[in-house]
Design a protein around this motif. Structure first.
Motif, PDB file in Angstrom:
ATOM      1  N   UNK A 225      -9.087   1.668  -2.252  1.00 10.74           N
ATOM      2  CA  UNK A 225      -9.453   0.881  -1.086  1.00 10.74           C
ATOM      3  C   UNK A 225     -10.874   0.349  -1.214  1.00 10.74           C
ATOM      4  N   UNK A 226     -11.795   1.215  -1.641  1.00 18.82           N
ATOM      5  CA  UNK A 226     -13.199   0.813  -1.773  1.00 18.82           C
ATOM      6  C   UNK A 226     -13.368  -0.308  -2.797  1.00 18.82           C
ATOM      7  N   UNK A 227     -12.572  -0.281  -3.862  1.00 21.35           N
ATOM      8  CA  UNK A 227     -12.647  -1.332  -4.879  1.00 21.35           C
ATOM      9  C   UNK A 227     -12.290  -2.688  -4.278  1.00 21.35           C
ATOM     10  N   UNK A 228     -11.239  -2.686  -3.468  1.00 21.61           N
ATOM     11  CA  UNK A 228     -10.775  -3.938  -2.862  1.00 21.61           C
ATOM     12  C   UNK A 228     -11.798  -4.446  -1.853  1.00 21.61           C
ATOM     13  N   UNK A 229     -12.317  -3.540  -1.037  1.00 18.52           N
ATOM     14  CA  UNK A 229     -13.298  -3.919  -0.012  1.00 18.52           C
ATOM     15  C   UNK A 229     -14.504  -4.601  -0.649  1.00 18.52           C
ATOM     16  N   UNK A 230     -15.008  -4.029  -1.739  1.00 18.17           N
ATOM     17  CA  UNK A 230     -16.195  -4.593  -2.386  1.00 18.17           C
ATOM     18  C   UNK A 230     -15.904  -5.932  -3.042  1.00 18.17           C
ATOM     19  N   UNK A 231     -14.657  -6.159  -3.393  1.00 19.29           N
ATOM     20  CA  UNK A 231     -14.303  -7.383  -4.107  1.00 19.29           C
ATOM     21  C   UNK A 231     -13.996  -8.543  -3.163  1.00 19.29           C
ATOM     22  N   UNK A 232     -13.335  -8.263  -2.042  1.00 13.37           N
ATOM     23  CA  UNK A 232     -12.874  -9.353  -1.164  1.00 13.37           C
ATOM     24  C   UNK A 232     -13.824  -9.648  -0.011  1.00 13.37           C
ATOM     25  N   UNK A 233     -14.812  -8.787   0.190  1.00 19.35           N
ATOM     26  CA  UNK A 233     -15.814  -9.019   1.244  1.00 19.35           C
ATOM     27  C   UNK A 233     -15.182  -9.110   2.635  1.00 19.35           C
TER      28      UNK A 233
ATOM     29  N   UNK B 276     -13.936  -6.442   6.097  1.00 20.54           N
ATOM     30  CA  UNK B 276     -14.178  -5.113   6.656  1.00 20.54           C
ATOM     31  C   UNK B 276     -13.171  -4.091   6.126  1.00 20.54           C
ATOM     32  N   UNK B 277     -13.657  -2.867   5.930  1.00 16.00           N
ATOM     33  CA  UNK B 277     -12.813  -1.803   5.379  1.00 16.00           C
ATOM     34  C   UNK B 277     -11.569  -1.579   6.225  1.00 16.00           C
TER      35      UNK B 277
ATOM     36  N   UNK C 218      -5.678  -1.977   6.737  1.00 19.10           N
ATOM     37  CA  UNK C 218      -4.498  -2.418   7.480  1.00 19.10           C
ATOM     38  C   UNK C 218      -3.637  -3.365   6.639  1.00 19.10           C
ATOM     39  N   UNK C 219      -4.293  -4.288   5.938  1.00 19.55           N
ATOM     40  CA  UNK C 219      -3.562  -5.245   5.104  1.00 19.55           C
ATOM     41  C   UNK C 219      -2.822  -4.530   3.973  1.00 19.55           C
ATOM     42  N   UNK C 220      -3.502  -3.578   3.334  1.00 18.69           N
ATOM     43  CA  UNK C 220      -2.876  -2.837   2.233  1.00 18.69           C
ATOM     44  C   UNK C 220      -1.649  -2.075   2.722  1.00 18.69           C
ATOM     45  N   UNK C 221      -1.744  -1.435   3.894  1.00 20.88           N
ATOM     46  CA  UNK C 221      -0.608  -0.698   4.445  1.00 20.88           C
ATOM     47  C   UNK C 221       0.559  -1.646   4.743  1.00 20.88           C
ATOM     48  N   UNK C 222       0.256  -2.829   5.265  1.00 19.91           N
ATOM     49  CA  UNK C 222       1.305  -3.801   5.555  1.00 19.91           C
ATOM     50  C   UNK C 222       1.958  -4.304   4.266  1.00 19.91           C
ATOM     51  N   UNK C 223       1.140  -4.575   3.267  1.00 14.70           N
ATOM     52  CA  UNK C 223       1.675  -5.042   1.989  1.00 14.70           C
ATOM     53  C   UNK C 223       2.492  -3.955   1.297  1.00 14.70           C
ATOM     54  N   UNK C 224       2.059  -2.710   1.456  1.00 12.83           N
ATOM     55  CA  UNK C 224       2.817  -1.597   0.897  1.00 12.83           C
ATOM     56  C   UNK C 224       4.180  -1.504   1.575  1.00 12.83           C
ATOM     57  N   UNK C 225       4.211  -1.680   2.879  1.00 14.43           N
ATOM     58  CA  UNK C 225       5.469  -1.626   3.615  1.00 14.43           C
ATOM     59  C   UNK C 225       6.442  -2.719   3.214  1.00 14.43           C
ATOM     60  N   UNK C 226       5.906  -3.829   2.742  1.00 17.93           N
ATOM     61  CA  UNK C 226       6.740  -4.956   2.316  1.00 17.93           C
ATOM     62  C   UNK C 226       7.130  -4.883   0.840  1.00 17.93           C
ATOM     63  N   UNK C 227       6.626  -3.871   0.143  1.00 22.06           N
ATOM     64  CA  UNK C 227       6.934  -3.746  -1.279  1.00 22.06           C
ATOM     65  C   UNK C 227       6.092  -4.644  -2.162  1.00 22.06           C
ATOM     66  N   UNK C 228       5.051  -5.244  -1.587  1.00 20.36           N
ATOM     67  CA  UNK C 228       4.168  -6.118  -2.362  1.00 20.36           C
ATOM     68  C   UNK C 228       3.054  -5.335  -3.037  1.00 20.36           C
TER      69      UNK C 228
END
Length: 249
Positions: free
Chosen positions: A24-32, A34-35, A40-50
């Motif tokens: 999570x921290x890697x993504x936060x630092x890369x996309x600028x 909020x954590x 929330x986005x990662x959890x949603x994408x995980x739920x969709x199989x993405x």
């Protein structure tokens, strides 16, 4: 809605560009972003199989739906781009079946393929899957995995025997992979189908990372491995052409 889609796509692009599992921290630092939003986005994408959990629970990687979308895109493009013409040129040289494959969860997926005209042949379509441990292209792609990932992969694979020549011992397959990486090509001598031989070479990106394999296969009665080896420079030249055409890396 478009803003939410933009943020989700930005997160997916992060995984695609990094080409490795991310915390999570890697993504936060890369996309600028909020954590809390990224979580929330990662959890949603995980739920969709993405996205999906990596073997390390705190890390995520691109999910099966994203991988399948990418494979479908490549297969579709290769049917209309000049890459298929380059592959056909190599097929005409050998007068045998040639193909391009990538590694996907311990299997090889053919992203493009040119069949020979002989009535005796193994006929498969782009998008077809074959086992990695008993094919030239599969062993080649395994051999170029990072050492720690390779060792774990081989010891967690089901090494089913398809012929008496199939390698079913993880340690022997590991040694075979080390040999392949050292010599820069892989061979299959009847390991998946009795009487079938094949030779595969890597396709590298601009950073010298392997991203696909290029292979030729034929019945041994029609073409020997010795003959294939004599034409390995043609295969390497074709691999370089494919890298340039696809702008890989």
């Amino acid at each position: 809605m478009s803003s939410a889609i933009d943020r989700a796509f930005t997160v997916l692009e992060c995984f695609g560009q990094q080409r490795k599992p991310l915390r999570l921290a890697d993504v936060v630092s890369d996309v600028n972003l909020p954590k809390q939003s990224v979580h929330r986005i990662i959890k949603q994408l995980e739920g969709l199989g993405l996205l999906e959990r990596d073997v390390h629970p705190e890390k995520f990687r691109l999910g099966h739906r994203m991988r399948q979308l990418g494979i479908s895109t490549i297969v579709s493009l290769n049917q209309s781009l000049s890459t298929h013409a380059v592959l056909k040129e190599l097929g005409d040289t050998f007068q045998e079946t040639v193909n391009i494959g990538i590694l996907e969860q311990n299997e090889v997926i053919y992203i493009d393929r040119v069949e020979c005209d002989w009535p005796l042949r193994v006929q498969l379509n782009p998008g077809s899957r074959v086992k990695s441990h008993c094919t030239a292209i599969g062993k080649l792609l395994l051999a170029y995995l990072p050492e720690s990932i390779l060792d774990a992969t081989l010891h967690n694979m089901t090494l089913e025997a398809y012929t008496p020549k199939t390698i079913t011992d993880p340690e022997l397959l590991l040694a075979e992979c080390h040999k392949i990486k050292k010599q820069g090509y892989a061979e299959n001598i009847g390991e998946d189908i009795v009487g079938l031989v094949a030779l595969a070479v890597p396709i590298f990106d601009q950073r010298n990372n392997i991203i696909a394999g290029l292979a030729v296969h034929a019945p041994e009665a029609r073409m020997s491995l010795t003959t294939m080896r004599k034409n390995i420079d043609n295969m390497k030249t074709t691999a370089n052409k494919l890298q340039a055409l696809l702008s890989l890396g």
